[in-house]
Design a protein around this motif. Structure first.
Motif, PDB file in Angstrom:
ATOM      1  N   PHE A   1       0.876  -1.178   0.000  1.00  0.00           N
ATOM      2  CA  PHE A   1       0.000   0.000   0.000  1.00  0.00           C
ATOM      3  C   PHE A   1       0.906   1.219   0.000  1.00  0.00           C
ATOM      4  O   PHE A   1       1.520   1.527   1.020  1.00  0.00           O
TER       5      PHE A   1
ATOM      6  N   ASN B   1       4.082   1.138   2.009  1.00  0.00           N
ATOM      7  CA  ASN B   1       3.961   0.198   3.114  1.00  0.00           C
ATOM      8  C   ASN B   1       3.826  -1.234   2.594  1.00  0.00           C
ATOM      9  O   ASN B   1       2.855  -1.565   1.917  1.00  0.00           O
TER      10      ASN B   1
ATOM     11  N   ALA C   1       2.573  -4.194   3.361  1.00  0.00           N
ATOM     12  CA  ALA C   1       1.673  -4.765   4.364  1.00  0.00           C
ATOM     13  C   ALA C   1       1.874  -6.268   4.477  1.00  0.00           C
ATOM     14  O   ALA C   1       1.866  -6.830   5.570  1.00  0.00           O
TER      15      ALA C   1
ATOM     16  N   PRO D   1       0.393  -9.368  15.803  1.00  0.00           N
ATOM     17  CA  PRO D   1      -0.143  -8.156  16.430  1.00  0.00           C
ATOM     18  C   PRO D   1      -0.908  -7.308  15.418  1.00  0.00           C
ATOM     19  O   PRO D   1      -0.908  -7.611  14.219  1.00  0.00           O
ATOM     20  N   ASN D   2      -1.535  -6.280  15.897  1.00  0.00           N
ATOM     21  CA  ASN D   2      -2.226  -5.330  15.041  1.00  0.00           C
ATOM     22  C   ASN D   2      -1.275  -4.801  13.977  1.00  0.00           C
ATOM     23  O   ASN D   2      -0.149  -4.450  14.284  1.00  0.00           O
ATOM     24  N   GLY D   3      -1.727  -4.790  12.734  1.00  0.00           N
ATOM     25  CA  GLY D   3      -0.894  -4.236  11.672  1.00  0.00           C
ATOM     26  C   GLY D   3       0.126  -5.207  11.103  1.00  0.00           C
ATOM     27  O   GLY D   3       0.934  -4.849  10.258  1.00  0.00           O
ATOM     28  N   ALA D   4       0.047  -6.474  11.514  1.00  0.00           N
ATOM     29  CA  ALA D   4       1.018  -7.462  11.030  1.00  0.00           C
ATOM     30  C   ALA D   4       0.763  -7.846   9.576  1.00  0.00           C
ATOM     31  O   ALA D   4       1.645  -8.367   8.906  1.00  0.00           O
ATOM     32  N   GLY D   5      -0.457  -7.588   9.101  1.00  0.00           N
ATOM     33  CA  GLY D   5      -0.787  -7.945   7.727  1.00  0.00           C
ATOM     34  C   GLY D   5      -1.749  -9.120   7.629  1.00  0.00           C
ATOM     35  O   GLY D   5      -1.958  -9.668   6.553  1.00  0.00           O
ATOM     36  N   LYS D   6      -2.372  -9.483   8.739  1.00  0.00           N
ATOM     37  CA  LYS D   6      -3.276 -10.636   8.753  1.00  0.00           C
ATOM     38  C   LYS D   6      -4.472 -10.412   7.841  1.00  0.00           C
ATOM     39  O   LYS D   6      -4.781 -11.234   6.980  1.00  0.00           O
ATOM     40  N   THR D   7      -5.166  -9.278   8.036  1.00  0.00           N
ATOM     41  CA  THR D   7      -6.361  -9.003   7.244  1.00  0.00           C
ATOM     42  C   THR D   7      -6.019  -8.891   5.763  1.00  0.00           C
ATOM     43  O   THR D   7      -6.721  -9.444   4.907  1.00  0.00           O
ATOM     44  N   THR D   8      -4.921  -8.221   5.468  1.00  0.00           N
ATOM     45  CA  THR D   8      -4.511  -8.061   4.075  1.00  0.00           C
ATOM     46  C   THR D   8      -4.258  -9.426   3.436  1.00  0.00           C
ATOM     47  O   THR D   8      -4.691  -9.695   2.312  1.00  0.00           O
TER      48      THR D   8
ATOM     49  N   GLN E   1     -13.049  -9.155   9.707  1.00  0.00           N
ATOM     50  CA  GLN E   1     -12.787  -8.612  11.032  1.00  0.00           C
ATOM     51  C   GLN E   1     -13.943  -7.715  11.466  1.00  0.00           C
ATOM     52  O   GLN E   1     -14.286  -7.649  12.639  1.00  0.00           O
TER      53      GLN E   1
ATOM     54  N   GLU F   1      -9.867 -12.530  13.008  1.00  0.00           N
ATOM     55  CA  GLU F   1     -10.020 -12.073  14.398  1.00  0.00           C
ATOM     56  C   GLU F   1     -11.461 -12.218  14.886  1.00  0.00           C
ATOM     57  O   GLU F   1     -12.109 -11.246  15.258  1.00  0.00           O
TER      58      GLU F   1
ATOM     59  N   ARG G   1      11.764  -2.464   9.659  1.00  0.00           N
ATOM     60  CA  ARG G   1      10.725  -1.858   8.849  1.00  0.00           C
ATOM     61  C   ARG G   1      11.376  -0.956   7.823  1.00  0.00           C
ATOM     62  O   ARG G   1      11.958   0.066   8.167  1.00  0.00           O
TER      63      ARG G   1
HETATM   64  N1  ADP Z   1      -6.460  -0.331   2.356  1.00  0.00           N
HETATM   65  C1  ADP Z   1      -5.286  -0.002   2.909  1.00  0.00           C
HETATM   66  N2  ADP Z   1      -4.596   1.090   2.486  1.00  0.00           N
HETATM   67  C2  ADP Z   1      -3.406   1.415   3.018  1.00  0.00           C
HETATM   68  N3  ADP Z   1      -2.797   0.726   3.991  1.00  0.00           N
HETATM   69  C3  ADP Z   1      -3.412  -0.363   4.462  1.00  0.00           C
HETATM   70  C4  ADP Z   1      -4.688  -0.784   3.954  1.00  0.00           C
HETATM   71  N4  ADP Z   1      -5.067  -1.903   4.606  1.00  0.00           N
HETATM   72  C5  ADP Z   1      -4.082  -2.154   5.497  1.00  0.00           C
HETATM   73  N5  ADP Z   1      -3.092  -1.254   5.413  1.00  0.00           N
HETATM   74  C6  ADP Z   1      -1.841  -1.266   6.194  1.00  0.00           C
HETATM   75  O1  ADP Z   1      -1.234  -2.514   6.025  1.00  0.00           O
HETATM   76  C7  ADP Z   1      -0.707  -2.989   7.241  1.00  0.00           C
HETATM   77  C8  ADP Z   1      -1.318  -4.318   7.592  1.00  0.00           C
HETATM   78  O2  ADP Z   1      -2.676  -4.129   7.928  1.00  0.00           O
HETATM   79  P1  ADP Z   1      -3.668  -5.317   8.243  1.00  0.00           P
HETATM   80  O3  ADP Z   1      -3.559  -6.354   7.189  1.00  0.00           O
HETATM   81  O4  ADP Z   1      -5.005  -4.733   8.474  1.00  0.00           O
HETATM   82  O5  ADP Z   1      -3.068  -5.872   9.611  1.00  0.00           O
HETATM   83  P2  ADP Z   1      -3.756  -6.787  10.718  1.00  0.00           P
HETATM   84  O6  ADP Z   1      -5.009  -7.343  10.151  1.00  0.00           O
HETATM   85  O7  ADP Z   1      -2.747  -7.835  11.011  1.00  0.00           O
HETATM   86  O8  ADP Z   1      -4.008  -5.907  11.900  1.00  0.00           O
HETATM   87  C9  ADP Z   1      -0.961  -1.891   8.277  1.00  0.00           C
HETATM   88  O9  ADP Z   1       0.222  -1.134   8.381  1.00  0.00           O
HETATM   89  C10 ADP Z   1      -2.093  -1.109   7.683  1.00  0.00           C
HETATM   90  O10 ADP Z   1      -2.016   0.233   8.076  1.00  0.00           O
END
Ligand code: ADP
Ligand code: MG
Lengths: 298, 340
Positions: B15, B18, B20, B39-46, B85, B162, B325
């Motif tokens: 992104f 970043n 992700a 942890p939060n922001g690890a990239g799980k959702t992505t 999530q 989550e 990072r």
């Molecule tokens: N749509 C998006 N646009 C820009 N950055 C994103 C987007 N989605 C997630 N990120 C960034 O990608 C990283 C991983 O996010 P995410 O996958 O949501 O982590 P997790 O689910 O593990 O908390 C974070 O730094 C987040 O800020």
């Protein structure tokens, strides 16, 4: 002495819950393995729905939302009534001698204006749904992809029809007497709703493109105000300066108004009607394609 | 070898600047619960969104039951289901309407869709709330409805992103029970979580991810043994006996003992090879205390927290490894290797 060991839970120790009972005290609900098992039984997957069926299902969803939030119909009833009353009495005397006489000219145009204005709610709805994550689920379904969008527009078509009907009734009460009779009026409304359906794809595009509901509203206003006011809705363009006449002449809304007037007057102008239909087809081809591109990439 | 439900190699999502997801390698065996812990922001959702065909990967490969997510998205979509999530049910519609809508979209006829929806609502304890708008539901009810919507068509692979974050303990237990039932019926579950405890209870294997890559992978036992089994908390009846208890514990467990602010409390860590050995050593220590005539009022063996896992794996708490990072993938990877 009390001893609690939390870490003796090994991954295999799930037998207590296999039969659906939970060891928690006071839990009002225990997931039932047998009931779930019946639903989860394999071999019950039906074939995927057709494009039409999926679109109609999304249309049903749009209707359900109208049922649950009927306030949203306020926009499609109060606004058109206000527009009709306001312009009839504001300009009627000055422009045509009397409000009733002006109404014969104004009504098809004000109907077009009101309905086209309402199309912008499509974008707002799309944008709201994206924020809530409902879209993510739809997008993981193996269905004809545009059906989600077609569904919105089917629900909207209902609203357009409703707004048009409200204006027609108000007009009839105020003394609007269309020469084209029932057939002419219905034809005009059908053309208007069809055009608005096609035109709305521009809003599904913006709904997907823009970040917030507010910006969708803002852009909609920016497009809709010039489009509806710089047209032949309120006055005959012959009194306008040349450059404005040129714009009014190419404005699709002017053509839609002319077509609707001709239908309601009982002398359909096939040239204008064709123009409107071609415009609608182009709108679907261009904005529909852009919408689906955005939808797939989002 | 068993079939793989998910197989990724070098998966990347960027992104802006970043990264992700940054070279993710996963192999999820079919028929199990697989935990993705981070942890939060690890990239799980992505990562999950890419696997569910909601996001296009920027690099690497991902296959779901052998189907490439980019080239055969419909084949993937027909076999997976995602509980995101954030609730992906329609707040304005009722629970029943939400499920019937999805049933219809999955190709069920109206009667069959209603029937399925009714049975699911019953199985999930939502029958009474079936006719109410979802916005009136509690967090736990919403989550259950969301999961019900996801298993409507018996997916081969269910992503749960989550699923218990923000839920009260009771609702969390209900979600766990549901996961166990679903996997017992043959669905593979890929579960992301921030809680080691949750992954430990449910998952057969766990991948720990941070900054978009896997930093450790294995069974919960293997992971915990790399960290130590966790901490032992002891509360004594008599504060005066604490120095003596400290000596006994230090001797039995061979680890430094920490004296808490509470004058009767002590904490220590167990460095055992697996959970069972840890519990065994802890109970031996307890026996030694009793043999010395020290009365113990309360005793608990806690799991290592995610923070402790990170500390052990990376030498720093989550998110605090500054140099790793970076916007440059090559140096990023080097820093990662050094840290590992
Ligand atoms: N749509 C998006 N646009 C820009 N950055 C994103 C987007 N989605 C997630 N990120 C960034 O990608 C990283 C991983 O996010 P995410 O996958 O949501 O982590 P997790 O689910 O593990 O908390 C974070 O730094 C987040 O800020
Ligand atoms: Mg997340």
């Amino acid at each position: 002495m009390s001893t609690t060991t939390e870490s003796t839970n090994t991954p295999g120790s799930t037998t207590t819950t296999q039969n659906g009972t939970t060891t928690e005290n006071g839990t009002s609900f225990a997931p039932a393995s047998e009931t779930l098992g019946a639903v989860l039984a394999p071999g019950t997957r039906p074939p995927r729905p057709s494009a039409l069926s999926a679109s109609l299902t999304f249309g049903w969803r749009a209707m359900l939302k109208i049922k649950h939030v009927p306030e949203q119909l306020f926009d499609v009833t109060a606004f058109p009534i206000m527009m009709t009353l306001m312009f009839t009495y504001l300009f009627g005397g000055a422009l045509a001698g009397s409000p009733t006489e002006y109404l014969q000219f104004l009504l098809p145009g004000i109907m077009v204006t009101s309905v086209v204005m309402i199309t912008m709610y499509t974008g707002v709805e799309v944008n709201k749904d994206i924020e809530k994550g409902v879209f993510d689920r739809f997008r993981t379904l193996p269905i004809w992809r545009p059906s989600t969008m077609v569904g919105y527009l089917l629900g909207d078509a209902f609203r357009y029809t409703m707004a048009a009907t409200v204006i027609l009734v108000v007009g009839l009460v105020l003394g609007f007497r269309p020469q084209g009779g029932v057939a002419g009026v219905l034809g005009a409304i059908a053309l208007l709703v069809a055009f608005s359906f096609a035109f709305s794809w521009i809003w599904t595009m913006f709904g997907l493109l823009l970040r917030s509901e507010k910006s969708v509203m803002g852009v909609s206003m920016l497009v809709l105000f010039p489009l509806t006011f710089l047209s032949n809705v309120y006055v005959d363009p012959q009194t306008m300066p040349g450059w404005l006449q040129a714009f009014v002449g190419v404005n699709p809304i002017s053509h839609l108004v002319s077509a609707a007037r001709s239908l309601m007057a009982g002398s359909p102008d096939t040239g204008e009607i064709t123009w409107v239909l071609v415009c609608g087809a182009v709108s679907i081809a261009v904005f529909g394609a852009l919408t689906m591109r955005l939808y797939n990439r989002k | 070898m068993r079939d793989l439900a998910v197989e990724t190699s070098g998966l990347v999502k960027i992104f802006g600047k970043n990264r992700a997801v940054d070279g993710l390698d996963l192999a999820v065996p079919a028929g199990t619960v697989y935990g993705v812990l981070g942890p939060n922001g690890a990239g799980k959702t992505t990562a999950v969104k890419m696997l569910a065909t909601l996001l296009r990967p920027d690099g690497g490969e991902a296959r779901v039951f052998g189907h490439d997510v980019l080239r055969e998205p419909d084949a993937v979509r027909s076999r997976v289901s995602l509980t995101g999530q954030y609730a992906s049910v329609d707040e304005e519609m009722t629970g029943m309407e939400n499920l019937v809508l999805l049933g219809r979209l999955l190709g069920h006829r109206r009667a069959a869709a209603r029937d399925r929806a009714m049975r699911l609502l019953e199985a999930f304890g939502l029958t009474e709330a079936a006719g109410r708008q979802v916005k009136t539901y509690s967090g736990g009810m919403r989550r259950r409805l969301d999961i019900a919507a996801s298993i409507l068509n018996t997916p081969d692979l269910l992503f749960l992103d989550e699923p218990t974050t923000g839920l009260d303990p009771r609702s969390r237990n209900q979600v766990w029970d549901i996961v166990r039932i679903v996997v017992a019926h043959g669905t593979t579950v890929l579960l992301t979580t921030q809680y080691l405890d949750e992954a430990d209870r449910l998952a057969g294997r766990i991948a720990v991810i941070d900054h978009g890559k896997v930093i450790a992978e294995g069974t919960p036992g293997e992971l915990k043994s790399s960290v130590g089994s966790g901490s032992v908390h002891v509360r004594l009846r008599d504060a005066a006996r604490r120095p003596e208890a400290e000596r006994v514990l230090a001797r039995e467990l061979n680890t430094p003992v920490q004296l808490e602010a509470d004058p009767v409390a002590l904490t220590t860590r167990i460095s055992g090879q697996d959970a069972d050995a840890g519990a065994e050593r802890a109970s031996r220590a307890l026996a030694a205390l009793a043999a010395s005539g020290i009365v113990v009022d309360d005793f608990s063996l806690g799991q290592p927290s995610l923070d402790e896992v990170f500390l052990a794996l990376t030498g720093a708490p989550p998110g605090e490894r500054g140099p790793a990072r970076t916007d440059h993938p090559a140096t990023g990877r080097n820093a990662q290797e050094e840290a590992a």
